[in-house]
Design a protein around this motif. Structure first.
Motif: not given
Length: 279
Positions: A193-207
């Motif tokens: 999840l840290t990698e996802f936040d770094d690469v995409v950004g958790v602000e884009h995770l809507k579901c």
């Protein structure tokens, strides 16, 4: 906590509200038609109104429309691209009709065109859409078999960043695991999840499609298992649903788990709530 399931619209899209309540969900996902065929949603205004009213009265939301399995945004084939764009346009219009927030789509397969060309094809296909205000397209993570794209966070980031639309992302835990992102321990979940936040950004995770996996990490095999009973396992699922990036952002969790062993969506939704409450 927002948790629900992908439920049927048999007999009318408004029936999805009662179906969601029956399994204990307060948000959810639907197909507007059979996902194995090219078909228009064809939702009558009376049932759309009943869906909107029922949702407002009984559910927290959001709802997500899952697009047809036939849609392939990465394709180099003009005829398939045209059908895919047309299908997606009808889905975002249906979302607008239902006052529904999200339409979820897989990027599809590049079928030999190459990763970069496939991603560029997806961006340009999505950019052809006239997306109504209040509707957002979610690009879903993929298990990454064959030439399918979306198995790497970098694929999702590229499409989100390059599109002219404000796109967001849906993560599927079984797909992530199949694509090689370990989720089977607390440390693995945190790292992924840290990698996802770094690469995409958790602000884009809507579901999140919350599914356990019947196959090992990195096998590219997409087969869902009951929550905590697959190869992600209870430790991984517990860590995922209780991770700060999921909890603090109130990310909706939608199960697409199997109906087997005498258990279905209700059992899995109860399990998710049990895991969250156990912290």
């Amino acid at each position: 906590m927002r948790v629900g399931a992908h439920v049927s619209i048999a007999g009318g899209v408004d029936n999805a509200v009662e179906n969601e309540l029956d399994v204990g969900g307060n948000c959810g996902q639907i197909f507007t038609h059979s996902p194995q065929v090219w078909q228009d949603p064809n939702i009558g205004e009376e049932e759309a109104a009943a869906f909107r009213d029922g949702t407002a009265e009984h559910l927290d939301g959001p709802w997500v429309i899952h697009s047809s399995y036939l849609v392939n945004l990465c394709t180099p084939k003009d005829d398939l691209r045209e059908k895919s764009v047309d299908s997606m346009q009808k889905e975002v219009d249906a979302a607008d009709q239902l006052d529904l927030s999200y339409v979820n789509v897989h990027l599809g397969a590049h079928t030999g065109a190459g990763v970069q060309q496939g991603l560029d094809n997806a961006v340009s296909a999505l950019d052809e859409l006239d997306i109504p205000d209040g509707v957002t397209v979610l690009v879903e993570s993929d298990a990454g078999s064959g030439t399918k794209l979306g198995g790497e966070f970098e694929h999702l980031a590229y499409v989100v960043e390059e599109s002219a639309h404000d796109l967001d992302v849906c993560l599927d835990t079984a797909h992530m695991f199949a694509a090689g992102y370990d989720l089977s321990s607390a440390d693995a979940v945190h790292d992924t999840l840290t990698e996802f936040d770094d690469v995409v950004g958790v602000e884009h995770l809507k579901c999140v499609h919350l599914n356990d996996s019947k196959h090992e990490c990195g096998t590219n095999k997409d087969e869902h298992a009951h929550i905590g009973e697959g190869l992600i396992g209870e430790e991984g699922m517990d860590a995922f649903v209780n991770h700060d990036l999921i909890v603090d952002n109130d990310v909706p969790l939608v199960v697409e788990t199997p109906h087997e062993d005498g258990r279905g969506f209700e059992w899995n939704i109860d399990k998710v709530r049990e895991l969250r409450a156990g912290t």
